[in-house]
Motif scaffolding. Structure first.
Motif, PDB file in Angstrom:
ATOM      1  N   THR A 171      43.758  60.477  50.060  1.00 44.79           N
ATOM      2  CA  THR A 171      43.852  60.233  48.631  1.00 44.79           C
ATOM      3  C   THR A 171      44.718  61.342  48.035  1.00 44.79           C
ATOM      4  O   THR A 171      44.431  62.527  48.243  1.00 44.79           O
ATOM      5  CB  THR A 171      42.466  60.221  47.969  1.00 44.79           C
ATOM      6  N   LEU A 172      45.774  60.945  47.333  1.00 42.19           N
ATOM      7  CA  LEU A 172      46.707  61.887  46.730  1.00 42.19           C
ATOM      8  C   LEU A 172      46.802  61.651  45.237  1.00 42.19           C
ATOM      9  O   LEU A 172      46.791  60.486  44.784  1.00 42.19           O
ATOM     10  CB  LEU A 172      48.097  61.722  47.356  1.00 42.19           C
ATOM     11  N   PRO A 173      46.922  62.714  44.445  1.00 39.92           N
ATOM     12  CA  PRO A 173      47.049  62.537  42.998  1.00 39.92           C
ATOM     13  C   PRO A 173      48.415  61.968  42.626  1.00 39.92           C
ATOM     14  O   PRO A 173      49.411  62.216  43.298  1.00 39.92           O
ATOM     15  CB  PRO A 173      46.884  63.957  42.449  1.00 39.92           C
ATOM     16  N   PRO A 195      46.446  54.601  36.849  1.00 39.75           N
ATOM     17  CA  PRO A 195      45.990  55.156  38.132  1.00 39.75           C
ATOM     18  C   PRO A 195      46.168  56.673  38.156  1.00 39.75           C
ATOM     19  O   PRO A 195      47.178  57.193  37.674  1.00 39.75           O
ATOM     20  CB  PRO A 195      46.902  54.494  39.161  1.00 39.75           C
ATOM     21  N   THR A 196      45.195  57.368  38.690  1.00 39.01           N
ATOM     22  CA  THR A 196      45.266  58.822  38.804  1.00 39.01           C
ATOM     23  C   THR A 196      45.576  59.277  40.227  1.00 39.01           C
ATOM     24  O   THR A 196      46.013  60.408  40.436  1.00 39.01           O
ATOM     25  CB  THR A 196      43.931  59.463  38.371  1.00 39.01           C
ATOM     26  N   HIS A 197      45.334  58.394  41.194  1.00 43.07           N
ATOM     27  CA  HIS A 197      45.536  58.721  42.607  1.00 43.07           C
ATOM     28  C   HIS A 197      46.046  57.487  43.356  1.00 43.07           C
ATOM     29  O   HIS A 197      45.929  56.364  42.872  1.00 43.07           O
ATOM     30  CB  HIS A 197      44.225  59.175  43.262  1.00 43.07           C
ATOM     31  N   VAL A 198      46.566  57.745  44.535  1.00 44.52           N
ATOM     32  CA  VAL A 198      46.916  56.673  45.457  1.00 44.52           C
ATOM     33  C   VAL A 198      46.175  56.957  46.759  1.00 44.52           C
ATOM     34  O   VAL A 198      46.012  58.107  47.159  1.00 44.52           O
ATOM     35  CB  VAL A 198      48.444  56.556  45.680  1.00 44.52           C
ATOM     36  N   SER A 199      45.683  55.898  47.389  1.00 47.69           N
ATOM     37  CA  SER A 199      44.954  56.022  48.643  1.00 47.69           C
ATOM     38  C   SER A 199      45.756  55.328  49.744  1.00 47.69           C
ATOM     39  O   SER A 199      46.280  54.234  49.549  1.00 47.69           O
ATOM     40  CB  SER A 199      43.580  55.354  48.495  1.00 47.69           C
ATOM     41  N   VAL A 200      45.842  55.995  50.897  1.00 47.42           N
ATOM     42  CA  VAL A 200      46.511  55.422  52.067  1.00 47.42           C
ATOM     43  C   VAL A 200      45.504  55.471  53.210  1.00 47.42           C
ATOM     44  O   VAL A 200      45.000  56.536  53.548  1.00 47.42           O
ATOM     45  CB  VAL A 200      47.782  56.204  52.454  1.00 47.42           C
ATOM     46  N   GLU A 201      45.198  54.304  53.773  1.00 44.51           N
ATOM     47  CA  GLU A 201      44.231  54.226  54.865  1.00 44.51           C
ATOM     48  C   GLU A 201      44.931  53.791  56.145  1.00 44.51           C
ATOM     49  O   GLU A 201      45.678  52.810  56.157  1.00 44.51           O
ATOM     50  CB  GLU A 201      43.125  53.227  54.536  1.00 44.51           C
ATOM     51  N   HIS A 232      41.598  54.853  40.278  1.00 47.30           N
ATOM     52  CA  HIS A 232      41.373  55.321  38.918  1.00 47.30           C
ATOM     53  C   HIS A 232      40.165  56.249  38.916  1.00 47.30           C
ATOM     54  O   HIS A 232      39.052  55.814  39.179  1.00 47.30           O
ATOM     55  CB  HIS A 232      41.096  54.138  37.977  1.00 47.30           C
ATOM     56  N   LEU A 233      40.378  57.539  38.657  1.00 44.12           N
ATOM     57  CA  LEU A 233      39.283  58.511  38.598  1.00 44.12           C
ATOM     58  C   LEU A 233      39.312  59.222  37.254  1.00 44.12           C
ATOM     59  O   LEU A 233      40.287  59.909  36.972  1.00 44.12           O
ATOM     60  CB  LEU A 233      39.379  59.527  39.735  1.00 44.12           C
TER      61      LEU A 233
END
Length: 116
Positions: free
Chosen positions: A112-114, A44-50, A36-37
């Motif tokens: 991090t992708l929108p 949610p505004t973005h998704v993060s993949v690590e 959330h940005l």
């Protein structure tokens, strides 16, 4: 939303890099989460993949050059273009990519992708 074949190529490349960084075995963890940005945003505004491995890690100098096409590695195979290509794919999707690593202690690549 994104170009599935391109994102697939980027993620596969990161998994191959992780496997090659662990020639004697190890562990690769792939973790996703919503972001959330700004933090006060309801949806949610973005998704993060690590992608986190237990491999050899990277020195600071290698990390600084990781997304350039001139990175030369000690791998017997490959062109050294992998992370540069991954970076371009993520940039095309208006995302960002960063590396957290320490030589001898593994590497994390965080994308991090929108969300649209």
């Amino acid at each position: 939303m994104g170009d599935m074949p391109q994102l697939e190529q980027a993620f596969l490349n990161l998994m191959i890099n992780a496997a090659e960084a662990m020639p004697d075995g190890g562990m690769l963890m792939i973790k996703t989460r919503t972001v959330h940005l700004p933090r006060t945003t309801g949806k949610p505004t973005h998704v993060s993949v690590e992608f986190k491995d237990t491999g050899k890690g990277m020195s600071e100098a290698v990390q600084r050059r990781a997304f350039t096409s001139v990175l030369s590695t000690t791998k017997a195979k490959g062109t050294g273009l992998g992370l540069a290509i991954v970076s371009r794919i993520i940039e095309t999707h208006h995302g960002n990519i960063r590396i957290k690593s320490r030589a001898g202690h593994g590497t994390s690549v965080i994308i991090t992708l929108p969300v649209k």
